[in-house]
Design an enzyme around this catalytic site. Structure first.
Site, PDB file in Angstrom:
ATOM      1  N   ASP A  65       1.354  -0.730  -0.042  1.00  0.00           N
ATOM      2  CA  ASP A  65       0.014   0.104   0.022  1.00  0.00           C
ATOM      3  C   ASP A  65       0.755   1.670   0.306  1.00  0.00           C
ATOM      4  OD1 ASP A  65      -2.448   1.512   0.439  1.00  0.00           O
ATOM      5  OD2 ASP A  65      -1.305   1.793   2.178  1.00  0.00           O
ATOM      6  N   SER A  66       0.526   2.219  -0.048  1.00  0.00           N
ATOM      7  CA  SER A  66       1.163   3.463  -0.309  1.00  0.00           C
ATOM      8  C   SER A  66       1.676   4.131   1.544  1.00  0.00           C
ATOM      9  CB  SER A  66      -0.072   4.780  -1.117  1.00  0.00           C
ATOM     10  OG  SER A  66      -0.828   5.083  -0.007  1.00  0.00           O
ATOM     11  N   TYR A 108      -0.108   8.375  -2.068  1.00  0.00           N
ATOM     12  CA  TYR A 108      -0.646   8.882  -3.849  1.00  0.00           C
ATOM     13  C   TYR A 108      -1.818   9.235  -4.140  1.00  0.00           C
ATOM     14  CZ  TYR A 108       3.006   4.563  -3.648  1.00  0.00           C
ATOM     15  OH  TYR A 108       4.495   3.215  -3.267  1.00  0.00           O
ATOM     16  N   GLY A 109      -2.283   8.776  -3.725  1.00  0.00           N
ATOM     17  CA  GLY A 109      -4.134   9.845  -4.418  1.00  0.00           C
ATOM     18  C   GLY A 109      -4.370  10.897  -4.807  1.00  0.00           C
ATOM     19  N   CYS A 164      -4.443  -0.447  -1.665  1.00  0.00           N
ATOM     20  CA  CYS A 164      -4.194   0.401  -1.754  1.00  0.00           C
ATOM     21  C   CYS A 164      -5.083   0.849  -3.208  1.00  0.00           C
ATOM     22  CB  CYS A 164      -3.288   1.210  -2.079  1.00  0.00           C
ATOM     23  SG  CYS A 164      -3.281   2.905  -2.342  1.00  0.00           S
ATOM     24  N   ASN A 165      -6.843   1.767  -3.176  1.00  0.00           N
ATOM     25  CA  ASN A 165      -7.530   2.099  -4.302  1.00  0.00           C
ATOM     26  C   ASN A 165      -6.958   2.606  -5.518  1.00  0.00           C
ATOM     27  OD1 ASN A 165     -10.492   1.216  -3.180  1.00  0.00           O
ATOM     28  ND2 ASN A 165      -8.904   0.633  -1.223  1.00  0.00           N
ATOM     29  N   THR A 166      -6.018   3.658  -4.594  1.00  0.00           N
ATOM     30  CA  THR A 166      -5.479   4.301  -6.394  1.00  0.00           C
ATOM     31  C   THR A 166      -4.347   3.881  -7.186  1.00  0.00           C
ATOM     32  OG1 THR A 166      -5.723   6.064  -4.191  1.00  0.00           O
ATOM     33  CG2 THR A 166      -3.916   6.792  -6.265  1.00  0.00           C
ATOM     34  N   GLU A 198      -6.097   9.159   9.910  1.00  0.00           N
ATOM     35  CA  GLU A 198      -4.494   9.137  10.636  1.00  0.00           C
ATOM     36  C   GLU A 198      -4.257  10.130  12.155  1.00  0.00           C
ATOM     37  OE1 GLU A 198      -1.180   9.118   7.800  1.00  0.00           O
ATOM     38  OE2 GLU A 198      -1.953   8.262   6.425  1.00  0.00           O
ATOM     39  N   CYS A 220     -11.106   3.837  -0.292  1.00  0.00           N
ATOM     40  CA  CYS A 220     -10.321   4.055  -0.033  1.00  0.00           C
ATOM     41  C   CYS A 220     -10.023   3.115   1.155  1.00  0.00           C
ATOM     42  CB  CYS A 220      -9.920   5.635   0.538  1.00  0.00           C
ATOM     43  SG  CYS A 220      -9.253   6.012   1.007  1.00  0.00           S
ATOM     44  N   THR A 221      -8.507   2.896   1.073  1.00  0.00           N
ATOM     45  CA  THR A 221      -7.885   2.082   2.770  1.00  0.00           C
ATOM     46  C   THR A 221      -8.712   2.543   3.699  1.00  0.00           C
ATOM     47  OG1 THR A 221      -5.964   2.814   2.332  1.00  0.00           O
ATOM     48  CG2 THR A 221      -6.040   0.928   1.535  1.00  0.00           C
ATOM     49  N   HIS A 222      -8.652   3.779   3.995  1.00  0.00           N
ATOM     50  CA  HIS A 222      -8.656   4.930   5.148  1.00  0.00           C
ATOM     51  C   HIS A 222     -10.049   4.456   6.098  1.00  0.00           C
ATOM     52  CE1 HIS A 222      -5.128   5.643   4.502  1.00  0.00           C
ATOM     53  NE2 HIS A 222      -4.575   6.234   5.806  1.00  0.00           N
TER      54      HIS A 222
END
Ligand code: DGL
Length: 270
Positions: A12-13, A44-45, A75-77, A154, A186-188
């Site tokens: 992932d980023s 990365y987004g 990572c979705n991006t 975060e 998105c991962t978050h």
């Protein structure tokens, strides 16, 4: 040749992909895992497709060098932009998060109106809209970038006034679209599920790409006869910036201790 006892490589980023790792551990507890978070170059987004693809290759190459049996792009991006390119060059099965999330959204929607939220790059790529349309072209897809959700998560602000206000501000237009399904692209975002659900209302089904991806990995490993079944599986972590923040924030994402972590260098930093 890939073997059952080899680890699954996940990248992932940064920290966000730990939501995917958490679901992989829940679904496939017997698998060994190696997680790479490119924490020196996150996010990365906001980057161009060329840069995201270059970083993706470097991440994939590093994990290949560790002898993994499968690559998971958590990572979705990256999945939106570089899945095809990584798949072509990897020489092993590669799973991204878009396909599984799109499939789950198509099965969940009744009124054929689906929302997708993600980073700027993910929404700009229209990857979810394309994946959904391949499965059912009569479904209308509404994309919306919600970039502030990443720093909010975060920071640990997943509940309370700031989270509620941010979600309300981003999502009020989405509510007007009469969608019955919303992809957390998105991962978050799975960490904001409660707030997002309160803003969107109970009748909107939230699709967690992380959960769907873990299921897809299990199916793929089963089909390829590559399921690992060992006891006492190992969890190794690599990061490209200092491990301290990754450990403190990451343990919250993962709900478990992060041990065996090492800092590495990848390409030239942004
Ligand atoms: N992991 C990214 C994603 O799922 C979010 C963070 C970033 O922008 O790198 O799109």
């Amino acid at each position: 040749m890939p073997r059952n006892d080899m680890p699954i490589g996940i990248f992932d980023s940064g920290i966000g992909g730990l939501t995917v790792l958490k679901e992989i551990i829940a679904t496939l507890p017997g698998e060994n895992t190696i997680y790479l978070g490119d924490t020196a170059r996150v996010p990365y987004g906001i980057r161009s497709p060329e840069t995201v693809t270059r970083y993706s290759f470097e991440n994939a190459r590093f994990l290949s060098s560790k002898g993994v049996k499968m690559l998971v792009i958590a990572c979705n991006t990256v999945s939106s932009i570089s899945l095809g390119a990584v798949r072509k060059s990897a020489g092993m099965p590669v799973i991204g998060v878009i396909g599984p999330g799109a499939r789950a959204a198509v099965s969940a929607t009744k009124n054929r109106k689906v929302g997708v939220i993600g980073t700027e790059a993910t929404i700009r790529s229209s990857a979810y809209a394309r994946a959904i349309s391949v499965l059912d072209s009569s479904i209308e897809v509404f994309g919306l970038p919600c970039p502030l959700f990443v720093p909010l998560v975060e920071e640990g602000w997943t509940e309370g006034e700031v989270a509620e206000m941010t979600a309300e501000t981003y999502l009020k237009d989405m509510r007007d679209k009469n969608i019955d399904t919303l992809v957390l692209g998105c991962t978050h975002y799975p960490l904001l599920k409660n707030v997002i659900s309160r803003v969107m209302g109970d009748e909107v089904v939230l699709i967690d790409s992380a959960v769907e991806t873990a299921r897809a990995i299990k199916t793929a490993l089963t089909d390829l006869s590559l399921l690992g079944g060992g006891e006492g599986s190992t969890r190794h972590y690599y990061v490209t910036d200092s491990p301290e923040k990754f450990i403190s924030v990451g343990e919250r994402f993962l709900g478990r201790k992060i041990e065996y972590i090492e800092k590495i260098e990848l390409g030239s930093e942004a």
